[in-house]
Design an enzyme around this catalytic site. Sequence first.
Site, PDB file in Angstrom:
ATOM      1  N   HIS A   1       1.888 104.145 -74.544  1.00  0.00           N
ATOM      2  CA  HIS A   1       1.386 103.123 -73.609  1.00  0.00           C
ATOM      3  C   HIS A   1       2.262 101.883 -73.556  1.00  0.00           C
ATOM      4  O   HIS A   1       2.039 101.001 -72.723  1.00  0.00           O
ATOM      5  CB  HIS A   1      -0.036 102.753 -73.979  1.00  0.00           C
ATOM      6  CG  HIS A   1      -0.898 102.415 -72.800  1.00  0.00           C
ATOM      7  ND1 HIS A   1      -0.389 102.242 -71.526  1.00  0.00           N
ATOM      8  CD2 HIS A   1      -2.237 102.209 -72.710  1.00  0.00           C
ATOM      9  CE1 HIS A   1      -1.372 101.948 -70.704  1.00  0.00           C
ATOM     10  NE2 HIS A   1      -2.506 101.912 -71.376  1.00  0.00           N
TER      11      HIS A   1
ATOM     12  N   ASP B   1       2.316 103.708 -68.132  1.00  0.00           N
ATOM     13  CA  ASP B   1       0.983 103.226 -67.793  1.00  0.00           C
ATOM     14  C   ASP B   1       0.103 104.378 -67.328  1.00  0.00           C
ATOM     15  O   ASP B   1       0.572 105.481 -67.052  1.00  0.00           O
ATOM     16  CB  ASP B   1       1.046 102.123 -66.739  1.00  0.00           C
ATOM     17  CG  ASP B   1       1.757 102.594 -65.493  1.00  0.00           C
ATOM     18  OD1 ASP B   1       2.533 101.800 -64.933  1.00  0.00           O
ATOM     19  OD2 ASP B   1       1.559 103.754 -65.066  1.00  0.00           O
TER      20      ASP B   1
END
Lengths: 476, 373
Positions: A446, A450
């Site tokens: 992450h 995204d």
Amino acid sequence: VCIHRVRSCSSIRVIKSKYVCVFDKSALKFSHQQRLFRTSAVSCGQIVQFKLSDIGEGITEVTVKEWYIKEGDSVSQFDSICEVQSDKASVTITSRYDGVIRKLHYSIDDIAFVGKPLVDIEIDASKGVASEEDVVETPPMSHEEHTHQEIKGHKTLATPAVRRLAMENNIKLSEVVGTGKDNRILKEDILNYLAKQTGAILPPSPKAEIVSPLPRSETVAAAPKDKARKIPVPVSRPIVFSGKDKTEPVTGFQKAMVKTMSAALKIPHFGYCDEIDLTQLVQLREELKPLAETRGVKLSFMPFFIKAASLGLLQYPILNASLDENCQNVTYKASHNIGVAMDTEQGLIVPNVKNVQVCSVFDIAAELNRLQSLGSAGQLGTSDLTGGTFTLSNIGTIGGTYAKPVILPPEVAIGALGKIQVVPRFNGKGEVFKAQIMNVSWSADHRIIDGATMARFSNLWKSYVENPASMLLDLK
Amino acid sequence: MVLRPSLKNCLWLSCVLRTPKAGFKSTACGALIIQSVSNDVYQNLAVEDWIHDHMDLEKKQVLFLWRNSPAVVIGRHQNPWQECNLRLLRQKNIKLARRRSGGGTVYHDLGNINLTFFTTRKKYERMENLKLVVKALKALRPQLDIHVTDRYDILLDRHYKISGTAAKLGGTSAYHHCTLLCNADKFVLSSVLKSPYKGLKSNATPSVPASVKNLFEEDPTLTSEMLLDAIAKEYATQHQIDHHITLINPADETLLPGINNKTKELQTWEWVYGKTPKFSVSTCLNMAYKDSVLDVKVNMDVKHGRIEVCNIDLPEQWLPPALHSELVKSLTGSKFCPNETTTLATTLLRVCPHDDELHSRWNLLCENMIMLM
């Protein structure tokens, strides 16, 4: 022939010891009795020097090759003490006594002499010892010429192990009712007898279970046959759990995995899961399987999944990237080296298929075959196991639906494929049909990936896999 | 020769194996000849273990006949790295087994027959057994020039070894087994029994190399079956029993309870490699890197098949010191095994800094290390 050095601690004990010696001498005459008496004397043990017995063929010296025990260990009669070698013959030396090892007279690779002491054993004063006269140790059971024993004119059938159990508990076999074949006395009969006598539930003698030092017994073979015949009398025994904790160092490959997974933990994992309808792919594979076989290749679903992933990576190259340690730079890898997690005896290994972006589905299948056979033979090379950029894990072959896979550094994404299940679904017309459904669980780093990117990649991969014909449009 | 593999015979055999004291009318007491239907070296070695542990040989001695598909069998106290070319074995899919008896390393294939003589320890007599074999062979082909040496080898034409011997003695029983070369592949034999590993120092029992010859080369009409039969016949005569061979299946758990566990144990890494006596490896890797050749001294102590101590002498800063020590730390305690080292090295690479130069050096070093195993 008694070589006991009786160590007495008090005057009272001296008298007791004399009695002990007297009994001992007579005990030596019956070569198959051990525990004639149970004194409650504190074990002021006698140190007995256990000498190396004759090997045969006039051999006088041997080399000590391996010790099975060390000083301070307890041994029972017939336990293996060491392995010696002489002129192509390997000899297992077994203990003649029950006791504690107090001294080893030789180290590994030393020359040991026949007739000279091998180990010193401290034997429990209350227990008798086996005959010294035998040059070669013989377990007591083999001295019995018959499994029959004539008592009161009746032949009492019992195996040596059962006899031992009876003897240990001071039971006369003639008083026990045998429920086995030909009125053979079984272990259960002894236990029943005891239970009635003492009114208590007794656990079976552990020695009766040992197979290796009492090899002549029929217990192992007789038991299944006889069990079928006897009237079942359940003897409830207390459940004795004799398992022990076992501690092992973490070494080698496991150690490396610890490092890798600890590093993986530092990556913030974003998870995304979806349901894939494989009905069309299942059909396609059925058609193509025989064709691949004629070319000598086993075709599974993985080559399709892998190729679809590569097509997806062409659109979303960030998933085929690598973030450096300081999170300063992202490197977009040109090659799609897609790793396939494999479960082997050692554990999880991940060989990868190189340059999937220029491989056909068939090429991928052939390469997978090669990696799988090397993997199961434990012969994968370093090049097969390094350079991966993206990983797929087919955990579904073992089971499971959704997973939370851990990213393998230095990669940034991984997909876990669950098992294929047949479930009802609605089609476009609102009708229920049989669908082959598989779940996919993605994890992505992450820090640079995204949710939207992951979702779009997953949708694209899903569309290729659900509708394999669409792959044709984008194949390079 | 009468072979009776019928079910009836199996039951008869199971009785014999388990209640050896009961008398049987068909064969006189004294001895039994059995032959394995399997060519799996581990299964056959397990049968030897089973008979050694479970049969009472006081009343009945046993002759066990067996053959194996290609395998290298090392002695109980030997070092496989010292004795054979493990890489070649893996490539050719030749099995490696460690037997429980002493002695040296042999190559088995279907052109080699194995004979095991089971007796009590008191009746353990290797010379007598070998003389029996020679007598049987001479009865079959009187012109064969064969004799037994005082090293318990059988030589053909005074020069070529056709049989090697080893023995195992336990609590009350013993066995003596030997090989007999009928028509084995001598080319494979000599290539697999040559160790490429340098710098090994150990107290393991070394093998004594010998020139070998097949009996088939002396007389092409001979086959393994003929030899087995002749030996069985001679054994039967000497023990005054019927000349018939009972076939047994080493996978039959009912006949041989516990045999599958024994077979499994013989295949474990801990037995085959882990039982190697302590040894050390002291060698120099000559690694060709870019335009130069690096000399890297390596010293390792291996105990129970695992690396106890590891020293790799690299030129300074060739690898970052942290990485160098990471490699050494990971190797320590790890199995001395190429597969283990490969997976270890490649897994560790994942947490190395991303540097192509670094990665290629790491791979080069690891590959050279793997070659030592």
